[in-house]
Write an enzyme that holds these catalytic residues in place. Structure first.
Site, PDB file in Angstrom:
ATOM      1  N   GLY A  10       0.816  -1.220   0.000  1.00 50.09           N
ATOM      2  CA  GLY A  10       0.000   0.000   0.000  1.00 50.09           C
ATOM      3  C   GLY A  10       0.848   1.269   0.000  1.00 50.09           C
ATOM      4  N   SER A 124      -3.741   6.316  14.207  1.00 51.00           N
ATOM      5  CA  SER A 124      -4.115   7.526  13.476  1.00 51.00           C
ATOM      6  C   SER A 124      -4.462   8.626  14.467  1.00 51.00           C
ATOM      7  CB  SER A 124      -5.342   7.200  12.620  1.00 51.00           C
ATOM      8  OG  SER A 124      -5.935   8.371  12.141  1.00 51.00           O
ATOM      9  N   TYR A 148     -14.292   3.579  11.418  1.00 49.72           N
ATOM     10  CA  TYR A 148     -12.860   3.429  11.105  1.00 49.72           C
ATOM     11  C   TYR A 148     -12.016   3.839  12.323  1.00 49.72           C
ATOM     12  CZ  TYR A 148      -8.210   4.711   9.556  1.00 49.72           C
ATOM     13  OH  TYR A 148      -6.847   4.838   9.479  1.00 49.72           O
ATOM     14  N   LYS A 152      -9.298   1.726  15.085  1.00 49.20           N
ATOM     15  CA  LYS A 152      -7.938   2.104  15.499  1.00 49.20           C
ATOM     16  C   LYS A 152      -7.852   2.161  17.023  1.00 49.20           C
ATOM     17  CE  LYS A 152      -6.110   2.344  11.477  1.00 49.20           C
ATOM     18  NZ  LYS A 152      -5.170   1.309  11.071  1.00 49.20           N
TER      19      LYS A 152
HETATM   20  P1  NAD Z   1      -3.382   1.438   1.821  1.00 52.30           P
HETATM   21  O1  NAD Z   1      -4.784   1.039   1.598  1.00 52.30           O
HETATM   22  O2  NAD Z   1      -2.626   2.033   0.698  1.00 52.30           O
HETATM   23  O3  NAD Z   1      -2.543   0.198   2.392  1.00 52.30           O
HETATM   24  C1  NAD Z   1      -3.120  -0.830   3.144  1.00 52.30           C
HETATM   25  C2  NAD Z   1      -2.642  -2.146   2.551  1.00 52.30           C
HETATM   26  O4  NAD Z   1      -3.166  -3.227   3.318  1.00 52.30           O
HETATM   27  C3  NAD Z   1      -3.069  -2.346   1.103  1.00 52.30           C
HETATM   28  O5  NAD Z   1      -1.965  -2.775   0.346  1.00 52.30           O
HETATM   29  C4  NAD Z   1      -4.124  -3.443   1.196  1.00 52.30           C
HETATM   30  O6  NAD Z   1      -4.167  -4.215   0.032  1.00 52.30           O
HETATM   31  C5  NAD Z   1      -3.650  -4.204   2.405  1.00 52.30           C
HETATM   32  N1  NAD Z   1      -4.683  -4.969   3.133  1.00 52.30           N
HETATM   33  C6  NAD Z   1      -5.887  -4.522   3.569  1.00 52.30           C
HETATM   34  N2  NAD Z   1      -6.530  -5.491   4.224  1.00 52.30           N
HETATM   35  C7  NAD Z   1      -5.717  -6.583   4.229  1.00 52.30           C
HETATM   36  C8  NAD Z   1      -5.822  -7.888   4.755  1.00 52.30           C
HETATM   37  N3  NAD Z   1      -6.905  -8.288   5.420  1.00 52.30           N
HETATM   38  N4  NAD Z   1      -4.789  -8.749   4.571  1.00 52.30           N
HETATM   39  C9  NAD Z   1      -3.682  -8.360   3.907  1.00 52.30           C
HETATM   40  N5  NAD Z   1      -3.536  -7.128   3.370  1.00 52.30           N
HETATM   41  C10 NAD Z   1      -4.538  -6.259   3.532  1.00 52.30           C
HETATM   42  O7  NAD Z   1      -3.377   2.432   3.076  1.00 52.30           O
HETATM   43  P2  NAD Z   1      -2.216   3.351   3.640  1.00 52.30           P
HETATM   44  O8  NAD Z   1      -2.606   4.759   3.404  1.00 52.30           O
HETATM   45  O9  NAD Z   1      -0.904   2.858   3.205  1.00 52.30           O
HETATM   46  O10 NAD Z   1      -2.418   3.070   5.200  1.00 52.30           O
HETATM   47  C11 NAD Z   1      -1.706   2.061   5.871  1.00 52.30           C
HETATM   48  C12 NAD Z   1      -2.209   1.977   7.300  1.00 52.30           C
HETATM   49  O11 NAD Z   1      -2.080   3.261   7.911  1.00 52.30           O
HETATM   50  C13 NAD Z   1      -3.683   1.614   7.425  1.00 52.30           C
HETATM   51  O12 NAD Z   1      -3.828   0.767   8.549  1.00 52.30           O
HETATM   52  C14 NAD Z   1      -4.359   2.950   7.664  1.00 52.30           C
HETATM   53  O13 NAD Z   1      -5.546   2.797   8.393  1.00 52.30           O
HETATM   54  C15 NAD Z   1      -3.311   3.662   8.474  1.00 52.30           C
HETATM   55  N6  NAD Z   1      -3.413   5.125   8.378  1.00 52.30           N
HETATM   56  C16 NAD Z   1      -3.439   5.730   7.158  1.00 52.30           C
HETATM   57  C17 NAD Z   1      -3.541   7.109   7.070  1.00 52.30           C
HETATM   58  C18 NAD Z   1      -3.640   7.793   5.743  1.00 52.30           C
HETATM   59  O14 NAD Z   1      -4.104   8.937   5.681  1.00 52.30           O
HETATM   60  N7  NAD Z   1      -3.182   7.196   4.644  1.00 52.30           N
HETATM   61  C19 NAD Z   1      -3.621   7.884   8.239  1.00 52.30           C
HETATM   62  C20 NAD Z   1      -3.567   7.228   9.473  1.00 52.30           C
HETATM   63  C21 NAD Z   1      -3.465   5.850   9.530  1.00 52.30           C
HETATM   64  C1  WQD Z   2      -8.130  17.281   4.992  1.00 52.22           C
HETATM   65  C2  WQD Z   2      -8.822  18.632   4.942  1.00 52.22           C
HETATM   66  C3  WQD Z   2     -11.201  18.485   4.679  1.00 52.22           C
HETATM   67  C4  WQD Z   2     -11.083  16.732   0.665  1.00 52.22           C
HETATM   68  C5  WQD Z   2      -8.680  11.659   7.107  1.00 52.22           C
HETATM   69  C6  WQD Z   2      -9.165  10.650   8.101  1.00 52.22           C
HETATM   70  C7  WQD Z   2      -8.096  10.349   9.104  1.00 52.22           C
HETATM   71  C8  WQD Z   2      -6.777   9.952   8.428  1.00 52.22           C
HETATM   72  C9  WQD Z   2      -6.384  10.915   7.345  1.00 52.22           C
HETATM   73  C10 WQD Z   2      -6.615   7.582   8.303  1.00 52.22           C
HETATM   74  C11 WQD Z   2     -10.118  18.689   5.744  1.00 52.22           C
HETATM   75  C12 WQD Z   2     -10.570  19.132   3.469  1.00 52.22           C
HETATM   76  C13 WQD Z   2     -10.730  17.263   1.876  1.00 52.22           C
HETATM   77  C14 WQD Z   2     -11.763  17.552  -0.287  1.00 52.22           C
HETATM   78  C15 WQD Z   2     -11.627  19.382   1.260  1.00 52.22           C
HETATM   79  N1  WQD Z   2      -6.867   8.693   7.772  1.00 52.22           N
HETATM   80  N2  WQD Z   2     -11.000  18.572   2.166  1.00 52.22           N
HETATM   81  N3  WQD Z   2     -11.987  18.855   0.057  1.00 52.22           N
HETATM   82  O1  WQD Z   2     -10.205  14.439   7.165  1.00 52.22           O
HETATM   83  O2  WQD Z   2      -8.018  15.231   8.162  1.00 52.22           O
HETATM   84  O3  WQD Z   2      -8.350  12.852   7.794  1.00 52.22           O
HETATM   85  O4  WQD Z   2      -7.494  11.151   6.474  1.00 52.22           O
HETATM   86  O5  WQD Z   2      -6.398   7.341   9.435  1.00 52.22           O
HETATM   87  O6  WQD Z   2      -8.568   9.335   9.917  1.00 52.22           O
HETATM   88  O7  WQD Z   2     -10.314  11.165   8.762  1.00 52.22           O
HETATM   89  O8  WQD Z   2      -8.043  14.291   5.832  1.00 52.22           O
HETATM   90  O9  WQD Z   2      -7.445  14.679   3.491  1.00 52.22           O
HETATM   91  O10 WQD Z   2      -9.808  13.958   4.052  1.00 52.22           O
HETATM   92  O11 WQD Z   2      -9.056  16.262   4.653  1.00 52.22           O
HETATM   93  O12 WQD Z   2     -11.871  20.572   1.510  1.00 52.22           O
HETATM   94  O13 WQD Z   2     -12.110  17.117  -1.371  1.00 52.22           O
HETATM   95  O14 WQD Z   2      -9.190  18.887   3.584  1.00 52.22           O
HETATM   96  O15 WQD Z   2     -12.418  19.090   4.989  1.00 52.22           O
HETATM   97  O16 WQD Z   2     -10.218  19.981   6.279  1.00 52.22           O
HETATM   98  P1  WQD Z   2      -8.761  14.274   7.290  1.00 52.22           P
HETATM   99  P2  WQD Z   2      -8.590  14.718   4.425  1.00 52.22           P
END
Ligand code: NAD
Ligand code: WQD
Length: 338
Positions: A10, A124, A148, A152
């Site tokens: 991912g 997160s 979601y 976490k």
């Molecule tokens: P992503 O979706 O790109 O990566 C997640 C990966 O896990 C993918 O490759 C998917 O195929 C794999 N996956 C999902 N379910 C699976 C399963 N049951 N078995 C094996 N593989 C599985 O997401 P990302 O943005 O790289 O996020 C990685 C982690 O970080 C996630 O747990 C996400 O919740 C957390 N996170 C992401 C963000 C963000 O904004 N991207 C923010 C905070 C936390």
């Molecule tokens: C950022 C800002 C929106 C899209 C989310 C999850 C959080 C974490 C990261 C996984 C906000 C604004 C967004 C658009 C906009 N993920 N926005 N137009 O909401 O801080 O966090 O992603 O853990 O759990 O909730 O990130 O990138 O969605 O938004 O105006 O089309 O951009 O309102 O202020 P967010 P985001």
């Protein structure tokens, strides 16, 4: 000694695998590709000139996990695998609990039975809910506003209970703020599934002409320009944070949470301007209503991670946007062929 990386194909996982390989660590990835492509890890190997092993499979498959732990000398697990779309989690919450919570329990059980106790978990900033003040410190009260986020927080609670039950566990809960950007090669990055939920992927698709305009979700928040403020963090800095956390879990017992953010908040309009500069083109936008569940302002106090992990975000907004644009412009369809 091998690091097992779940979800390593991912967005954040692939960048972390790249840093692990550059650090000459032995990497084994487990991914079911539900939200990723095999191509990301091919490119990681290409960029680094090193190889990693990949197993296509699911973290919920206990027999597969047992086989992986028995056949490999796994020392630590970095656990990215999970579903991550907030909106989707309100529609199909059971899928989120099954994948993110049950899946993690299965993984932790397999680790315990295999005698592997070093664990780095993708948490997160969402676990802080709507914080009463900013910057956010790790000791702030935890709460969630959607399924979601609940997954976490549930996994965090499970990890805390586990560490309290058995001192062999060494767990780092990494609370990411808003990851953005891509590797400077422009060859790996984020490939959103369908319409992007997150701001930077959406702006990127507007910039490349795949979407007409950005909807700015509200300009009446109590922030300097009225739009939402977040702590955007370069994905390469975030990846490096995992290596630092891994080092820590090799020595420190217990379960500890760390904020991984920059400590700097930017508004939606700041992000639009920064992207316009990086891509050298206008980003059309329209102010629309607030998105339900959004908060006004969220940014980290990252001093604990700096003190404990010797980690600090080094890459600023300009670099983040330039790298996002390089990835988007060189790969308009992500990893899919044109
Ligand atoms: P992503 O979706 O790109 O990566 C997640 C990966 O896990 C993918 O490759 C998917 O195929 C794999 N996956 C999902 N379910 C699976 C399963 N049951 N078995 C094996 N593989 C599985 O997401 P990302 O943005 O790289 O996020 C990685 C982690 O970080 C996630 O747990 C996400 O919740 C957390 N996170 C992401 C963000 C963000 O904004 N991207 C923010 C905070 C936390
Ligand atoms: C950022 C800002 C929106 C899209 C989310 C999850 C959080 C974490 C990261 C996984 C906000 C604004 C967004 C658009 C906009 N993920 N926005 N137009 O909401 O801080 O966090 O992603 O853990 O759990 O909730 O990130 O990138 O969605 O938004 O105006 O089309 O951009 O309102 O202020 P967010 P985001």
């Amino acid at each position: 000694m091998t690091v097992l990386v779940t979800g390593g194909a991912g967005y954040i996982g692939s960048h972390t695998c790249l840093e692990l390989l550059q650090d000459e660590q032995d990497v084994l990835v487990l991914d079911n590709y539900v939200n990723s492509s095999k191509e990301s890890l091919n490119r990681v190997m290409d960029i680094t000139g090193r190889t990693l092993r990949v197993i296509e499979g699911d973290i919920r498959d206990r027999a597969l996990l047992d086989q992986i732990f028995s056949k490999n000398d796994i020392e630590s697990v970095v656990h990215f695998a999970g579903l991550k779309a907030v909106g989707e989690s309100t529609q199909i919450p059971l899928d989120y609990f099954e994948n993110n919570v049950s899946g993690t329990v299965t993984l932790l059980q397999a680790m315990k039975d295999a005698g592997v106790f070093n664990f780095v978990f993708s948490s997160s900033a969402t676990v802080y809910g709507d914080p009463h003040t900013v910057p956010i410190v790790e000791t702030f009260p935890l709460s969630v506003t959607n399924p979601y986020g609940r997954t976490k927080l549930m996994v965090e609670d499970i990890c805390r209970d586990l560490a309290a039950s058995d001192s062999r566990w060494k767990i780092a809960l990494l609370r990411y703020f808003n990851p953005a950007g891509a590797h400077s090669s422009g060859r790996i990055g984020e490939q959103p599934n369908g319409i992007p939920n997150n701001l930077v992927p959406y702006i990127s698709q507007v910039a490349i002409g795949q979407r007409e305009f950005l909807s700015v979700f509200g300009d009446d928040y109590d922030t300097p320009d009225g739009t939402g403020v977040r702590d955007y963090l370069h994905v390469v800095d975030l990846a490096i944070g995992h290596l630092k956390a891994l080092e820590k879990t090799r020595v420190q017992e217990g379960c500890v949470a760390y904020n991984l953010g920059t400590g700097q908040g930017y508004s939606v309009l700041d992000m639009v301007k920064a992207f316009e500069k990086a891509a050298d083109r206008p980003i059309p936008y329209k102010i629309t209503t607030r998105r339900p569940g959004d908060i006004a302002c969220c940014y980290a106090d990252p001093t604990f991670a700096e003190a404990e992990l010797n980690w600090k975000a080094e890459r600023g907004l300009e670099e983040m946007m330039a790298d996002s644009w390089r990835w988007q412009s060189q790969n308009p369809n992500g990893y899919d062929p044109a």
